[in-house]
Design an enzyme around this catalytic site. Structure first.
Site, PDB file in Angstrom:
ATOM      1  N   SER A 190      -1.785  14.582  -8.448  1.00  0.00           N
ATOM      2  CA  SER A 190      -0.004  14.400  -8.403  1.00  0.00           C
ATOM      3  C   SER A 190       0.167  15.242  -9.506  1.00  0.00           C
ATOM      4  O   SER A 190      -0.503  15.651 -10.350  1.00  0.00           O
ATOM      5  CB  SER A 190      -0.422  12.563  -9.464  1.00  0.00           C
ATOM      6  OG  SER A 190       1.022  11.887 -10.343  1.00  0.00           O
ATOM      7  N   LYS A 191       1.906  15.452  -9.147  1.00  0.00           N
ATOM      8  CA  LYS A 191       2.612  16.290 -10.327  1.00  0.00           C
ATOM      9  C   LYS A 191       3.308  15.570 -10.931  1.00  0.00           C
ATOM     10  O   LYS A 191       3.780  16.177 -11.967  1.00  0.00           O
ATOM     11  CB  LYS A 191       3.729  17.030  -9.228  1.00  0.00           C
ATOM     12  CG  LYS A 191       2.837  17.680  -8.385  1.00  0.00           C
ATOM     13  CD  LYS A 191       3.866  18.735  -7.607  1.00  0.00           C
ATOM     14  CE  LYS A 191       4.162  19.219  -6.179  1.00  0.00           C
ATOM     15  NZ  LYS A 191       2.297  19.918  -6.160  1.00  0.00           N
ATOM     16  N   LYS A 226       1.337   0.033  -5.337  1.00  0.00           N
ATOM     17  CA  LYS A 226       3.173  -0.108  -5.683  1.00  0.00           C
ATOM     18  C   LYS A 226       3.355  -1.782  -4.625  1.00  0.00           C
ATOM     19  O   LYS A 226       3.366  -2.472  -5.497  1.00  0.00           O
ATOM     20  CB  LYS A 226       3.850   1.158  -4.787  1.00  0.00           C
ATOM     21  CG  LYS A 226       3.855   1.946  -5.287  1.00  0.00           C
ATOM     22  CD  LYS A 226       5.349   2.593  -4.020  1.00  0.00           C
ATOM     23  CE  LYS A 226       4.596   3.837  -4.501  1.00  0.00           C
ATOM     24  NZ  LYS A 226       5.987   5.536  -4.195  1.00  0.00           N
ATOM     25  N   GLY A 284       8.699   1.949   6.659  1.00  0.00           N
ATOM     26  CA  GLY A 284       7.214   1.627   5.538  1.00  0.00           C
ATOM     27  C   GLY A 284       8.143   1.031   4.473  1.00  0.00           C
ATOM     28  O   GLY A 284       9.061   0.793   4.267  1.00  0.00           O
ATOM     29  N   GLY A 285       7.086   1.151   3.609  1.00  0.00           N
ATOM     30  CA  GLY A 285       7.714   1.282   2.249  1.00  0.00           C
ATOM     31  C   GLY A 285       8.642   1.755   1.640  1.00  0.00           C
ATOM     32  O   GLY A 285       9.418   1.845   0.992  1.00  0.00           O
ATOM     33  N   LYS A 344       9.902  -2.941  13.066  1.00  0.00           N
ATOM     34  CA  LYS A 344       9.486  -3.913  12.279  1.00  0.00           C
ATOM     35  C   LYS A 344      10.637  -3.714  11.776  1.00  0.00           C
ATOM     36  O   LYS A 344      10.973  -3.540  10.275  1.00  0.00           O
ATOM     37  CB  LYS A 344       8.159  -2.303  11.753  1.00  0.00           C
ATOM     38  CG  LYS A 344       6.901  -2.828  12.335  1.00  0.00           C
ATOM     39  CD  LYS A 344       6.142  -2.088  11.041  1.00  0.00           C
ATOM     40  CE  LYS A 344       4.401  -1.877  12.000  1.00  0.00           C
ATOM     41  NZ  LYS A 344       3.925  -0.633  10.823  1.00  0.00           N
TER      42      LYS A 344
HETATM   43  P1  NDP Z   1       4.555   3.898   4.786  1.00  0.00           P
HETATM   44  O1  NDP Z   1       2.771   3.975   5.730  1.00  0.00           O
HETATM   45  O2  NDP Z   1       5.102   2.719   4.222  1.00  0.00           O
HETATM   46  O3  NDP Z   1       4.899   4.227   6.715  1.00  0.00           O
HETATM   47  C1  NDP Z   1       4.989   5.128   7.851  1.00  0.00           C
HETATM   48  C2  NDP Z   1       6.241   4.946   8.689  1.00  0.00           C
HETATM   49  O4  NDP Z   1       6.027   5.425   9.594  1.00  0.00           O
HETATM   50  C3  NDP Z   1       6.739   3.795   9.550  1.00  0.00           C
HETATM   51  O5  NDP Z   1       8.080   3.721   9.843  1.00  0.00           O
HETATM   52  C4  NDP Z   1       5.804   4.308  10.774  1.00  0.00           C
HETATM   53  O6  NDP Z   1       5.925   3.765  11.388  1.00  0.00           O
HETATM   54  C5  NDP Z   1       6.520   5.681  11.044  1.00  0.00           C
HETATM   55  N1  NDP Z   1       4.783   6.477  11.269  1.00  0.00           N
HETATM   56  C6  NDP Z   1       4.217   7.316  11.050  1.00  0.00           C
HETATM   57  N2  NDP Z   1       3.032   8.163  12.146  1.00  0.00           N
HETATM   58  C7  NDP Z   1       4.380   8.014  12.619  1.00  0.00           C
HETATM   59  C8  NDP Z   1       4.386   8.867  13.900  1.00  0.00           C
HETATM   60  N3  NDP Z   1       3.073   9.477  14.816  1.00  0.00           N
HETATM   61  N4  NDP Z   1       5.406   8.940  15.476  1.00  0.00           N
HETATM   62  C9  NDP Z   1       6.530   7.837  14.032  1.00  0.00           C
HETATM   63  N5  NDP Z   1       6.430   7.153  12.992  1.00  0.00           N
HETATM   64  C10 NDP Z   1       5.789   7.609  12.841  1.00  0.00           C
HETATM   65  O7  NDP Z   1       5.010   4.656   4.192  1.00  0.00           O
HETATM   66  P2  NDP Z   1       5.401   5.207   3.543  1.00  0.00           P
HETATM   67  O8  NDP Z   1       7.320   4.265   3.956  1.00  0.00           O
HETATM   68  O9  NDP Z   1       5.048   4.817   2.343  1.00  0.00           O
HETATM   69  O10 NDP Z   1       6.018   6.718   3.073  1.00  0.00           O
HETATM   70  C11 NDP Z   1       6.214   7.635   3.790  1.00  0.00           C
HETATM   71  C12 NDP Z   1       6.542   9.084   3.526  1.00  0.00           C
HETATM   72  O11 NDP Z   1       7.344   9.231   2.603  1.00  0.00           O
HETATM   73  C13 NDP Z   1       5.449   9.538   3.126  1.00  0.00           C
HETATM   74  O12 NDP Z   1       5.574  10.965   4.077  1.00  0.00           O
HETATM   75  C14 NDP Z   1       5.647   9.646   1.833  1.00  0.00           C
HETATM   76  O13 NDP Z   1       4.740  10.928   1.458  1.00  0.00           O
HETATM   77  C15 NDP Z   1       6.724   9.910   1.326  1.00  0.00           C
HETATM   78  N6  NDP Z   1       7.447   9.672   0.022  1.00  0.00           N
HETATM   79  C16 NDP Z   1       7.815  10.362  -0.392  1.00  0.00           C
HETATM   80  C17 NDP Z   1       8.503  10.020  -1.926  1.00  0.00           C
HETATM   81  C18 NDP Z   1       9.205  10.938  -2.885  1.00  0.00           C
HETATM   82  O14 NDP Z   1       9.362  10.299  -3.897  1.00  0.00           O
HETATM   83  N7  NDP Z   1       9.789  12.096  -1.648  1.00  0.00           N
HETATM   84  C19 NDP Z   1       8.099   9.101  -2.386  1.00  0.00           C
HETATM   85  C20 NDP Z   1       7.984   7.684  -1.333  1.00  0.00           C
HETATM   86  C21 NDP Z   1       7.062   8.261  -0.452  1.00  0.00           C
HETATM   87  P3  NDP Z   1       5.633   2.111  12.691  1.00  0.00           P
HETATM   88  O15 NDP Z   1       6.539   1.340  11.559  1.00  0.00           O
HETATM   89  O16 NDP Z   1       5.620   2.445  13.894  1.00  0.00           O
HETATM   90  O17 NDP Z   1       4.224   2.381  12.344  1.00  0.00           O
END
Ligand code: NDP
Length: 286
Positions: A15-16, A68, A143-144, A170
């Site tokens: 963590s940064k 979270k 996702g989240g 979803k």
């Molecule tokens: P989740 O695991 O909740 O959701 C993942 C999402 O990515 C889903 O929509 C999933 O699709 C999709 N996905 C995963 N693998 C694939 C693939 N191979 N092909 C296509 N779609 C894919 O993750 P989060 O929403 O929590 O996080 C998403 C990203 O956001 C992460 O990389 C995280 O590091 C980044 N993030 C950055 C922040 C920042 O401050 N910069 C803050 C919060 C998050 P499906 O529903 O079909 O599985």
């Protein structure tokens, strides 16, 4: 007097946040101690950690993966939630609800949750002078992270939103859930589709998938174009941004969002506003 803060996660060593918040404190001239807090991945441990922290005089805590949603559940049953945390279904910022404390409610029952992730993204795009007002926006991912972004994006005045996801059900479920939870989301026309079927011209496209963590690449239609492309990931080369940069779009990774959400948490805790552009320049030098 030194004010104490933590970021709780598992894993947490990467963590940064301590570096970012220590720099914020130096910018506004206050004395803080901000530490990483490892926590075993179960709800009872999380609750024990935050109760001990706030009972020991802690001022504020950030919450990261995988806690979270646990933090959200914890605050529902205690000091309450901000509108953004309610709609996101997730909490990234914990503090004490002063109104409840003033009524004599014990510290452990006054723990309050907010979510600054989505507003951190909006603030970063605004600082980059990306035109959100009236924009046609495509958000990839359901996702989240996507969930936390939708309300702040709509509040920023965008004109149209399309949410694309590998698993389209979803995305549809997310829109239905958020529309039921928030009148602001309900008023916005939101389309959903499969990621591979997303095409046409958008002002802004946001990648909120976790694909950057894998070796996969997103199936992007050759008919998909934008003026601005944002990837929530940071700290590594991002094929999504490379693709749109080659087509003439302005691009940004998610490091500014990370700093933006941290600045909002810091402001909630201390009342001090951060010059995010100056802080980002300083952090890039470190
Ligand atoms: P989740 O695991 O909740 O959701 C993942 C999402 O990515 C889903 O929509 C999933 O699709 C999709 N996905 C995963 N693998 C694939 C693939 N191979 N092909 C296509 N779609 C894919 O993750 P989060 O929403 O929590 O996080 C998403 C990203 O956001 C992460 O990389 C995280 O590091 C980044 N993030 C950055 C922040 C920042 O401050 N910069 C803050 C919060 C998050 P499906 O529903 O079909 O599985």
């Amino acid at each position: 007097m030194t004010q104490h803060f933590i970021v709780i996660g598992n894993p947490i060593a990467h963590s940064k946040s301590p570096q970012i918040h220590t720099l914020f404190a130096a910018q506004v001239g206050i004395d803080i101690r901000y530490q990483r807090q490892y926590c075993p991945d179960d709800e009872a441990s999380f609750t024990a950690v935050i109760e001990a922290f706030f009972c020991g005089g802690g001022v504020g805590a950030n919450v990261t993966v995988p806690f979270k949603q646990v933090a959200y559940d914890c605050c529902v049953a205690r000091g309450g939630l901000s509108e953004h945390a309610k709609v996101a279904g997730a909490v990234n910022t914990l503090l004490l609800n002063k109104a409840l404390l003033n009524q004599g409610v014990p510290v452990t029952e006054a723990i309050y949750g907010d979510n600054t992730d989505g507003q951190g993204l909006v603030n970063h795009m605004t600082s980059l002078k990306w035109p959100l007002k009236g924009a046609r926006v495509a958000l990839i991912g359901a996702g989240g992270a996507a969930r936390g972004i939708i309300l702040p994006l709509i509040e920023s005045g965008i004109a149209a939103l399309t949410i694309a996801n590998r698993t389209v059900s979803k995305a549809t479920n997310l829109v239905n859930e958020l529309s039921a939870a928030s009148p602001t989301v309900n008023e916005q026309q939101i389309e959903t589709c499969r990621t591979a079927e997303l095409d046409g011209q958008f002002d802004i496209i946001i990648n909120a998938t976790s694909i950057g963590l894998s070796d996969d690449t997103l199936p992007i239609s050759t008919e998909l174009n934008c003026h601005y492309a944002y990837d929530l990931m940071y700290g590594r080369p991002l094929p999504f941004l490379q693709h749109f940069a080659a087509r003439g779009a302005q691009t940004s990774d998610g490091y500014g969002m990370l700093i933006g959400q941290a600045a909002l948490s810091f402001e909630r805790w201390t009342g001090h506003r951060i010059d995010v552009i100056q802080a980002t320049e300083e952090l890039n030098k470190e």
